[in-house]
Design an enzyme around this catalytic site. Structure first.
Site, short mmCIF file in Angstrom:
data_model
loop_
_atom_site.label_atom_id
_atom_site.label_comp_id
_atom_site.label_asym_id
_atom_site.label_seq_id
_atom_site.Cartn_x
_atom_site.Cartn_y
_atom_site.Cartn_z
N THR A 81 0.86 -1.19 0.00
CA THR A 81 0.00 0.00 0.00
C THR A 81 0.90 1.24 0.00
O THR A 81 1.72 1.41 0.90
CB THR A 81 -0.89 -0.02 1.25
OG1 THR A 81 -1.62 -1.25 1.24
CG2 THR A 81 -1.85 1.16 1.27
N GLU B 52 -3.41 -5.34 -2.57
CA GLU B 52 -3.94 -6.54 -1.91
C GLU B 52 -5.16 -6.15 -1.10
O GLU B 52 -5.23 -5.06 -0.55
CB GLU B 52 -2.85 -7.16 -1.02
CG GLU B 52 -2.18 -6.21 -0.03
CD GLU B 52 -2.89 -6.10 1.30
OE1 GLU B 52 -3.77 -6.94 1.56
OE2 GLU B 52 -2.56 -5.18 2.07
N CYS C 211 -3.60 -2.07 9.44
CA CYS C 211 -3.98 -1.42 8.17
C CYS C 211 -4.87 -0.20 8.33
O CYS C 211 -4.48 0.90 7.92
CB CYS C 211 -4.65 -2.43 7.26
SG CYS C 211 -3.68 -3.92 7.06
N LYS D 1 -3.31 2.94 10.06
CA LYS D 1 -2.19 3.47 9.28
C LYS D 1 -2.69 4.11 7.98
O LYS D 1 -2.29 5.23 7.63
CB LYS D 1 -1.24 2.30 8.96
CG LYS D 1 -0.25 2.54 7.86
CD LYS D 1 0.68 1.35 7.68
CE LYS D 1 0.18 0.29 6.72
NZ LYS D 1 0.16 0.66 5.31
C1 UGA Z 1 -8.21 -4.82 6.39
C2 UGA Z 1 -9.14 -4.97 5.17
O1 UGA Z 1 -10.37 -5.59 5.57
C3 UGA Z 1 -8.46 -5.78 4.07
O2 UGA Z 1 -9.30 -5.83 2.91
C4 UGA Z 1 -7.14 -5.12 3.71
O3 UGA Z 1 -6.46 -5.81 2.68
C5 UGA Z 1 -6.27 -5.07 4.94
O4 UGA Z 1 -6.95 -4.30 5.96
C6 UGA Z 1 -4.96 -4.42 4.55
O5 UGA Z 1 -4.96 -3.25 4.18
O6 UGA Z 1 -3.95 -5.12 4.47
P1 UGA Z 1 -7.71 -6.34 8.53
O7 UGA Z 1 -7.05 -5.13 9.11
O8 UGA Z 1 -6.99 -7.63 8.57
O9 UGA Z 1 -8.05 -6.10 6.97
O10 UGA Z 1 -9.05 -6.56 9.34
P2 UGA Z 1 -10.61 -6.26 9.18
O11 UGA Z 1 -11.32 -7.54 9.26
O12 UGA Z 1 -10.89 -5.38 8.04
O13 UGA Z 1 -10.90 -5.47 10.55
C7 UGA Z 1 -10.32 -4.21 10.83
C8 UGA Z 1 -10.81 -3.70 12.17
O14 UGA Z 1 -12.17 -3.30 12.12
C9 UGA Z 1 -10.71 -4.71 13.31
O15 UGA Z 1 -10.23 -4.05 14.46
C10 UGA Z 1 -12.16 -5.15 13.54
O16 UGA Z 1 -12.41 -5.56 14.85
C11 UGA Z 1 -12.90 -3.86 13.20
N1 UGA Z 1 -14.29 -4.09 12.77
C12 UGA Z 1 -14.54 -4.68 11.56
C13 UGA Z 1 -15.35 -3.67 13.58
O17 UGA Z 1 -15.13 -3.13 14.69
N2 UGA Z 1 -16.63 -3.85 13.14
C14 UGA Z 1 -16.91 -4.43 11.93
O18 UGA Z 1 -18.11 -4.54 11.59
C15 UGA Z 1 -15.84 -4.87 11.14
#
Ligand code: UGA
Length: 469
Positions: A121, A149, A277, A280
């Site tokens: 990114t 990604e 992610c 940041k």
């Molecule tokens: C995120 C994106 O979902 C990916 O598509 C992306 O590729 C990735 O970042 C990246 O840039 O590499 P990730 O950080 O692994 O993935 O996790 P997510 O499942 O997106 O969750 C992010 C945060 O949001 C977590 O803290 C989660 O608890 C929170 N969240 C998510 C909520 O509080 N409520 C929700 O409904 C969904």
């Protein structure tokens, strides 16, 4: 095809192992010799469901190998994927120094016509920078593409093999064709049968292949993460409104999510988003806007709401317990989300630090986190199971929605606690069952009782709304 992946981190390893599984010959280059050795021995530096199996299988079949020597990894590559960290340094500026180092290695060792594919990114204009660094280092150009990604931790293998879309930023259509060939089985959803079996249900029909200019592809990545973070902050703001004015955010999310223009995902209210992610990338995008005198108000607001949401635990503890000094609080879960041991920018770290500052004694349990980061050493004492953490506690806080916490015997939990207060920071438990077990249950954006005029519903009958009284 002969492919190289520069960077053996989360994105690099998932990319490499999945591409090897599709039949390509993939060489991964990483500067960390220890990591290369461990990977060659089948040891992964982090937990990611399904990745170890793919890595070991690819390695044994001779389709996947790990190297410190960039020349060995790159000299035969048709395409070289750059998958290196792009952290923020102060003020929301993105540090592309690792990316430039990786670019120089590719420029030096890749064969003519090797497609340089950036998956890290990075700000709009980085592909242009990569192209010019290649020219400078090599004295000749190489084609460059951007291929962001969209791999979420915990589902990264699935996200790679069964994506919603593939985004490719190129200056020439022919370069997109190289990626089309590499990803062909994924685009056609024509995966080997054993993978189809492992993935379970996946959408049908070809995967959309979005070809754009490089800066557009770079911005798509930031916009996707920012949009998801904004959605979560939005529902968290609605949760705050519900707490003050009435309504149950859990049901509100269902109620709005059924509108096909809104959809049900990323509407789960809680104690805030974290991870490596969202925090940041949203700060980076806001910082980029600022360099041109733009104030990205929505991004800033999403961040502010998130910071406020992380204070939910301390706020609710004060409401229910009064003074906090000397209280015992059990934190169930520390990882920023279930399915990972990642603590990078996890709400738990900020929550624990804040509570420790208020002289709260903290006990914690997480099924996957075994090593505490330096800032939690001496702040949190780890327990071997949830009940052990809850023993003698004045409150239990659900910080991460691990499935095993939903299975807890709530009466037993109640019996080991000193004060039966449960703060469900992820709205994981059933409030009715929790209250029936004698717990004082507090969810995020959920009412302490259901606001129904007396006599209007018979809550014991099947016709009534039932439940949450
Ligand atoms: C995120 C994106 O979902 C990916 O598509 C992306 O590729 C990735 O970042 C990246 O840039 O590499 P990730 O950080 O692994 O993935 O996790 P997510 O499942 O997106 O969750 C992010 C945060 O949001 C977590 O803290 C989660 O608890 C929170 N969240 C998510 C909520 O509080 N409520 C929700 O409904 C969904």
């Amino acid at each position: 095809m002969e492919l190289a992946v520069v960077g053996g981190g989360h994105v690099g390893l998932v990319t490499a192992a999945c591409l090897a599984e599709l039949g390509h010959r993939v060489r991964v280059q990483d500067v960390d010799g220890g990591r290369v050795e461990r990977l060659s021995a089948g040891e992964l530096p982090f937990h990611e469901p399904g990745l170890k199996e793919l890595t070991v299988r690819g390695h044994r079949a001779g389709r996947l190998s790990f190297h410190t020597d960039a020349e060995v990894a790159l000299k035969r590559a048709t395409a070289a994927f750059l998958c290196v960290p792009t952290p923020n340094n102060g003020g929301g500026r993105v540090d592309v120094s690792s990316l430039m180092a990786a670019t120089r290695a590719v420029a030096r060792y890749a064969p003519p016509d090797c497609l340089v594919v950036n998956r890290s990114t990075a700000p709009m204009g980085t592909a242009r920078l990569i192209a010019s660094v290649v020219c400078e280092q090599r004295g000749a150009p190489l084609p460059v593409a951007v291929n962001p990604e969209f791999l979420a931790e915990g589902t990264a293998v699935r996200d790679f093999l069964a994506p919603d879309r593939l985004v490719v930023g190129v200056w020439e259509e022919a370069h997109a064709q190289v990626l089309r060939r590499i990803y062909k089985p994924i685009l056609r959803r024509d995966l080997p049968p054993h993978l189809v079996r492992d993935l379970g249900e996946v959408p049908t029909g070809d995967v959309p292949f979005v070809v754009t200019s490089p800066p557009t592809a770079e911005l798509i990545k930031y916009a996707a993460n920012a949009f998801l973070a904004v959605r979560v902050s939005f529902i968290n703001e609605i949760a705050r409104i519900a707490e003050e004015l009435g309504g149950d955010v859990y049901e509100v999310a269902q109620g709005i999510g059924l509108d096909h223009r809104i959809g049900p995902h990323f509407l789960h209210a809680g104690i805030g988003w974290g991870g490596s992610c969202f925090p940041k990338d949203i700060v980076a995008l806001e910082g980029m806007a600022r360099t041109r005198g733009l104030e990205a108000r929505i991004l800033r607001a999403a961040n502010e709401v998130n910071a406020e949401q992380r204070r939910w635990v301390a706020r609710k503890l004060r409401t229910h317990l009064g003074t906090l000094a000397g209280r015992r609080v059990a934190l169930l879960g520390l990882a920023y989300k279930p399915g990972t041991d990642d603590l990078r920018d996890a709400p738990s770290v900020e929550i624990a630090t804040e509570l420790a500052r208020l002289s709260v004694r903290l006990q914690a349990y997480d099924p996957m986190v075994k090593d505490l980061p330096a800032e939690l050493e001496g702040v949190v004492e780890m327990s071997s199971d949830p009940l052990d953490a809850a023993r003698g506690a004045d409150a239990v806080v659900i910080v991460t929605e691990w499935a095993e916490f939903a299975q807890l015997d709530l009466a037993e939990l109640r019996s080991v606690m000193s004060v039966p207060l449960v703060l469900d920071g992820r709205n994981l438990l059933d409030p009715v069952a929790a209250r029936a077990a004698g717990l004082t249950y507090v969810g995020v954006g959920r009412p302490a009782f259901v606001d129904i005029p007396e006599g209007r519903w018979d809550t014991t009958s099947a016709d009534g709304p039932g439940g949450d009284l």
